[in-house]
Scaffold this motif. Structure first.
Motif, mmCIF file in Angstrom:
data_model
loop_
_atom_site.group_PDB
_atom_site.id
_atom_site.type_symbol
_atom_site.label_atom_id
_atom_site.label_comp_id
_atom_site.label_asym_id
_atom_site.label_seq_id
_atom_site.Cartn_x
_atom_site.Cartn_y
_atom_site.Cartn_z
ATOM 1 N N PHE A 50 -2.655 1.496 -8.931
ATOM 2 C CA PHE A 50 -1.798 1.376 -10.081
ATOM 3 C C PHE A 50 -0.679 0.224 -10.249
ATOM 4 O O PHE A 50 -0.948 -1.022 -11.209
ATOM 5 C CB PHE A 50 -0.878 2.474 -9.943
ATOM 6 N N ARG A 51 -0.204 -0.380 -9.413
ATOM 7 C CA ARG A 51 0.680 -1.325 -9.831
ATOM 8 C C ARG A 51 0.124 -2.632 -9.665
ATOM 9 O O ARG A 51 1.057 -3.754 -10.348
ATOM 10 C CB ARG A 51 1.519 -1.267 -8.392
ATOM 11 N N SER A 52 -1.050 -2.977 -8.701
ATOM 12 C CA SER A 52 -1.306 -4.183 -9.358
ATOM 13 C C SER A 52 -2.078 -4.202 -10.552
ATOM 14 O O SER A 52 -2.326 -5.460 -11.720
ATOM 15 C CB SER A 52 -2.925 -3.844 -8.322
ATOM 16 N N ASP A 53 -2.454 -3.330 -11.678
ATOM 17 C CA ASP A 53 -2.663 -3.627 -12.622
ATOM 18 C C ASP A 53 -1.666 -3.479 -13.674
ATOM 19 O O ASP A 53 -2.195 -3.531 -14.885
ATOM 20 C CB ASP A 53 -4.276 -2.165 -13.369
ATOM 21 N N TYR A 54 -0.493 -2.350 -13.818
ATOM 22 C CA TYR A 54 0.415 -1.738 -14.446
ATOM 23 C C TYR A 54 1.303 -2.058 -14.356
ATOM 24 O O TYR A 54 1.883 -2.992 -13.047
ATOM 25 C CB TYR A 54 0.655 -1.007 -14.605
ATOM 26 N N ILE A 55 2.426 -2.575 -15.416
ATOM 27 C CA ILE A 55 3.760 -2.709 -14.394
ATOM 28 C C ILE A 55 4.726 -1.787 -15.287
ATOM 29 O O ILE A 55 6.123 -1.974 -14.667
ATOM 30 C CB ILE A 55 4.084 -4.280 -15.743
ATOM 31 N N SER A 56 4.172 -0.480 -15.591
ATOM 32 C CA SER A 56 5.274 0.043 -16.215
ATOM 33 C C SER A 56 6.633 1.225 -15.263
ATOM 34 O O SER A 56 7.217 1.858 -15.767
ATOM 35 C CB SER A 56 4.407 1.197 -16.975
ATOM 36 N N SER A 57 6.052 0.910 -13.902
ATOM 37 C CA SER A 57 6.301 1.447 -13.256
ATOM 38 C C SER A 57 8.153 0.678 -12.473
ATOM 39 O O SER A 57 8.689 0.707 -11.440
ATOM 40 C CB SER A 57 6.268 2.772 -12.068
ATOM 41 N N PHE A 94 0.523 -1.248 -0.277
ATOM 42 C CA PHE A 94 0.076 -0.050 -0.389
ATOM 43 C C PHE A 94 0.918 0.974 0.083
ATOM 44 O O PHE A 94 0.177 2.468 0.288
ATOM 45 C CB PHE A 94 -1.083 0.191 1.191
ATOM 46 N N SER A 95 1.983 0.897 -1.331
ATOM 47 C CA SER A 95 2.950 2.221 -0.622
ATOM 48 C C SER A 95 2.100 3.241 -1.383
ATOM 49 O O SER A 95 1.505 2.872 -2.372
ATOM 50 C CB SER A 95 4.173 1.692 -1.044
#
Length: 361
Positions: free
Chosen positions: A263-270, A204-205
């Motif tokens: 975002f981190r659950s759905d995307y890999i771009s970061s 949850f950062s």
């Protein structure tokens, strides 16, 4: 004392676990002569500590030689195996400050600090004038191999390596670290959404990036470029601007439309794998397409960065178990795919990697 010959050190006496110990200052020129480490050929159970890793010595010695005005080494820890005597200078005033006499027949065995000792010995060969400088040594009373092994275990049991991010944040020597910190200071999005302390982001950062992953990306981005040149710093800043302006999913977070957790659950771009791969792509474009690299890189907006896009990211970013895998091979494979998506030709080595991976499948 039995011996008529002895070493004399100004010393401070302390007490831990009802045992006396001493702190002395030892000139660098005699450190390796006094304090022994000659257990390389013994099996681990008969040694007081780990074997010397000689590969570490040149780097540590270079650290001293390259920073003669501000290098820092922590204390060496050793044991006195033999006769000694401590005499307080003034018992009425302070019986803990005095003179420690150690018989020359004694052995002074290093419990912790053998790499510092070896690096100092190596540095002195190139710069003998360092010999007058000193290092603090904590001396315990030797009670046999079992006690010496326990001292080493206790000294290292609770040691925690500094996270890469903290190391970068506090480093004022590494030019890439300085470049990375300058980047964050001038970019409000990276400044606000980068965790500067932890090596990875908790579930949850509120952050998108870690300082270490941005720094690793900058290493790849500036590979074989003059990091001290202002043009390189400008390139690095412009590269991240292109990413920020064209990663539409990042904009969702920056505009508070999507939480970093979701975002981190759905995307890999970061993720670090993707960022480092983009660093490789950016470095290639800057060298081979200096006039058009921004336009080419901006087309990342058309790439599907969804975590569910396994057709693209399986076995490049996402491993067989469904988790993101951080490895040098995955970074290179991800770089290959991004280049193909941007219509950038693969090099011979990149083509070979693709062929080798297909054979394994």
């Amino acid at each position: 004392m039995k011996s008529n010959f002895y070493y004399t050190f100004p010393a401070i006496k302390g007490k831990q676990a009802n045992r006396d110990f001493f702190v002395i200052m030892c000139p660098l020129s005699i450190l390796s002569k006094l304090f022994l480490f000659n257990e390389d050929d013994l099996p681990p159970e008969h040694r007081a500590q780990r074997i010397l890793n000689k590969a570490r010595i040149p780097e540590m010695a270079s650290y001293i030689l390259n920073n003669p005005n501000d290098y820092v080494f922590s204390s060496v820890t050793a044991s006195i195996d033999g006769d000694f005597d401590f005499t307080a200078i003034n018992k009425d005033f302070d019986d803990k400050i005095g003179v420690l006499k150690v018989s020359m027949d004694s052995r002074l065995l290093i419990n912790d600090g053998q790499h510092r000792r070896a690096a100092i010995e190596e540095a002195l060969k190139a710069s003998p004038e360092l010999g007058d400088e000193t290092i603090s040594v904590v001396l315990f009373i030797d009670e046999g191999l079992k006690r010496s092994q326990q001292i080493f275990a206790d000294l290292n049991k609770h040691a925690v390596n500094v996270s890469k991010s903290i190391g970068i944040l506090y480093d004022s020597r590494d030019p890439i670290a300085m470049l990375t910190k300058g980047l964050l200071e001038g970019n409000k999005y990276l400044e606000n959404y980068t965790d500067k302390e932890n090596p990875s982001l908790s579930k949850f950062s509120p952050k998108l990036f870690t300082l270490s992953s941005i720094n690793e990306t900058n290493k790849k981005l500036s590979n074989k470029l003059n990091v001290s040149d202002s043009k390189t710093a400008d390139f690095v800043n412009e590269f991240w601007d292109v990413l920020i302006n064209n990663m539409r999913e990042w904009q969702f977070v920056f505009n508070k439309e999507l939480s970093p957790h979701n975002f981190r659950s759905d995307y890999i771009s970061s993720n670090g794998v993707v960022l480092e791969a983009l660093g490789l792509v950016g470095n290639y474009l800057y060298k081979n397409n200096p006039e058009t690299w921004k336009d080419i890189l901006s087309k990342i907006k058309y790439i599907d960065w969804h975590r569910s896009n396994l057709e693209d990211w399986q076995d490049r970013v996402i491993g067989p178990t469904g988790r993101i895998v951080k490895s040098a091979t995955y970074v290179r494979l991800t770089c290959n795919l991004i280049k193909m998506k941007l219509n950038i030709p693969l090099t011979k080595d990149e083509l070979k990697l693709e062929q080798d991976c297909k054979k394994e499948d």
